[in-house]
Design a protein around this motif. Structure first.
Motif, mmCIF file in Angstrom:
data_model
loop_
_atom_site.group_PDB
_atom_site.id
_atom_site.type_symbol
_atom_site.label_atom_id
_atom_site.label_comp_id
_atom_site.label_asym_id
_atom_site.label_seq_id
_atom_site.Cartn_x
_atom_site.Cartn_y
_atom_site.Cartn_z
ATOM 1 N N THR A 30 0.757 -1.230 -0.020
ATOM 2 C CA THR A 30 -0.121 0.153 -0.142
ATOM 3 C C THR A 30 0.745 1.286 -0.066
ATOM 4 O OG1 THR A 30 0.006 0.197 2.422
ATOM 5 C CG2 THR A 30 -1.872 -1.201 1.571
ATOM 6 N N PHE A 42 -13.094 -2.435 2.275
ATOM 7 C CA PHE A 42 -13.027 -1.391 2.717
ATOM 8 C C PHE A 42 -14.623 -1.014 3.350
ATOM 9 C CE2 PHE A 42 -9.215 -1.683 0.633
ATOM 10 C CZ PHE A 42 -8.321 -1.158 1.188
ATOM 11 N N LYS A 61 -12.752 5.962 3.637
ATOM 12 C CA LYS A 61 -12.502 4.871 2.904
ATOM 13 C C LYS A 61 -12.383 5.389 1.643
ATOM 14 C CE LYS A 61 -16.851 3.872 3.296
ATOM 15 N NZ LYS A 61 -17.155 4.874 3.903
ATOM 16 N N THR A 103 -8.443 4.294 -0.163
ATOM 17 C CA THR A 103 -7.951 3.405 -1.324
ATOM 18 C C THR A 103 -7.749 4.294 -2.425
ATOM 19 O OG1 THR A 103 -10.819 3.955 -1.892
ATOM 20 C CG2 THR A 103 -10.375 1.939 -0.585
ATOM 21 N N TYR A 140 -10.023 3.987 -11.095
ATOM 22 C CA TYR A 140 -10.674 4.108 -10.003
ATOM 23 C C TYR A 140 -12.212 4.518 -10.554
ATOM 24 C CZ TYR A 140 -12.635 6.245 -5.525
ATOM 25 O OH TYR A 140 -13.174 6.762 -4.146
ATOM 26 N N VAL A 176 -10.624 0.240 -8.064
ATOM 27 C CA VAL A 176 -11.364 0.428 -6.895
ATOM 28 C C VAL A 176 -12.643 0.684 -7.323
ATOM 29 C CG1 VAL A 176 -11.736 2.061 -5.169
ATOM 30 C CG2 VAL A 176 -9.546 1.697 -5.354
ATOM 31 N N ASP A 231 -16.264 2.185 -5.940
ATOM 32 C CA ASP A 231 -16.734 3.065 -5.113
ATOM 33 C C ASP A 231 -18.133 3.686 -5.598
ATOM 34 O OD1 ASP A 231 -17.154 4.995 -3.307
ATOM 35 O OD2 ASP A 231 -15.783 6.400 -3.833
ATOM 36 N N LEU A 282 -10.245 -3.261 -4.636
ATOM 37 C CA LEU A 282 -10.659 -2.549 -3.484
ATOM 38 C C LEU A 282 -12.134 -2.283 -3.461
ATOM 39 C CD1 LEU A 282 -7.246 -0.593 -2.912
ATOM 40 C CD2 LEU A 282 -7.689 -2.999 -2.548
ATOM 41 N N ILE A 310 -15.270 -0.337 -1.921
ATOM 42 C CA ILE A 310 -15.905 0.314 -0.824
ATOM 43 C C ILE A 310 -17.362 0.123 -0.459
ATOM 44 C CG2 ILE A 310 -16.449 2.533 -0.136
ATOM 45 C CD1 ILE A 310 -13.922 3.626 -1.892
#
Length: 230
Positions: free
Chosen positions: A2, A23, A31, A35, A51, A119, A121, A154, A156
Motif C-alpha cells: 500500500t 473497505f 474509505k 483506497t 478508480y 477501486v 466506489d 478494492l 468500498i
C-alpha cells in the motif's frame, strides 16, 4: 504494497495480488481517501490502476485528492479516474443495463490500459443500479468475474454492521480481506478514526484496532492510547 508504512506492517506486507478486499465503514471514515491513496501510490511506483466512482464526479475526486497531496500529474498517466457521466459518454455505442455497461467498460479498460489495481466506489451504489434485487449469487458472480481478470480489487462498502457473520453477509464471506473503518468517540469529546484488518487471506495480518490520522499528505497509524474496544 500500500506504500503506507504502518498499514503494510499491519497487513503482513501488503495486499496479496489478486485479492478482493472490502473497505467497510460509515460515511466520514476516509474509505475513499484510503483506497485512492493506495491506488495513487501504486501508480507512482509503476503499477497502473483504475478508480470507478458510481456517485461522485471525476472532477470532484481529482480536486479533493489533489488537496490531500495526491496530484494526478504525479502518476504519469498510470491512474485513471472514471465516473458515471464519463462512462456514459465512453460506452454510448454499447447496449445493456448499467451493470453490464460498467463491467464491459472495466474489461475494455483492463485489456487496453492493463491496470493491475481497481477501486469500486461503492458496492451499495453499484447494487442500486441493478434493475432487480441484487442477490448473494449476483455478488458471487461479480466477485468471480473480478477474479477472472487477475487484478487486485478494492471495494468500498458502507455496510456498517458491527458483526461480520459470514453466513449472513455475502460480501464478508466472499471477499479475501476486510478492513473495518470506524469513528470512535473519546472521553474528551474528540473523535478518532480507527481501522482494523478483520481478515486477509494468505497473510499474517495484525487484527488489532489502530488509530488512523491524515496530516494532509500522509496517513499515520498508531495503537490507540485509550478507549480500547476490548
Amino acid at each position: 504494497r500500500t506504500y503506507i508504512s504502518r498499514l503494510d506492517e499491519v497487513l503482513g506486507g501488503g495486499i496479496p495480488q489478486g485479492h478482493i478486499v472490502l473497505f467497510n465503514g460509515a460515511p466520514g471514515t476516509m474509505k475513499s481517501t484510503l483506497t485512492y491513496t493506495i491506488l495513487h501510490r501504486a501508480a507512482v511506483n509503476g503499477m497502473p490502476g483504475l478508480y470507478l466512482s458510481v456517485e461522485q464526479s471525476r472532477r470532484s475526486i481529482l480536486r479533493q485528492m489533489e488537496r490531500m497531496g495526491m496530484p494526478e500529474a504525479a502518476t504519469d498517466g498510470r491512474l485513471k479516474v472514471m465516473d458515471m457521466r464519463e462512462l456514459r459518454k465512453e460506452m454510448a455505442e454499447h447496449q445493456g443495463n448499467w451493470r453490464e455497461l460498467i463491467l464491459n467498460y472495466v474489461r475494455k479498460e483492463q485489456e487496453a490500459f492493463g491496470f493491475k489495481v481497481f477501486v469500486l466506489d461503492s458496492l451499495e451504489s453499484f447494487k442500486a443500479l441493478t434493475e432487480h434485487g441484487f442477490t448473494r449469487q449476483d455478488l458471487k458472480d461479480l466477485f468471480d468475474w473480478f477474479k477472472s481478470l487477475g487484478i487486485t480489487v478494492l471495494v468500498i462498502s458502507e455496510n456498517i454492521s458491527d458483526d461480520y457473520d459470514e453466513t449472513a453477509q455475502g460480501e464478508a464471506y466472499l471477499s479475501d480481506g476486510i478492513l473495518e473503518m470506524l469513528m470512535r468517540e473519546m472521553t474528551d469529546s474528540r473523535v478518532q478514526r480507527w481501522v482494523r484488518c478483520v481478515k486477509m487471506r494468505g497473510s499474517n495480518a495484525d487484527n488489532r484496532y489502530y488509530s488512523m490520522f491524515h496530516d494532509g499528505k500522509d496517513f499515520n497509524l498508531s495503537l490507540p492510547l485509550a478507549n480500547q474496544p476490548f
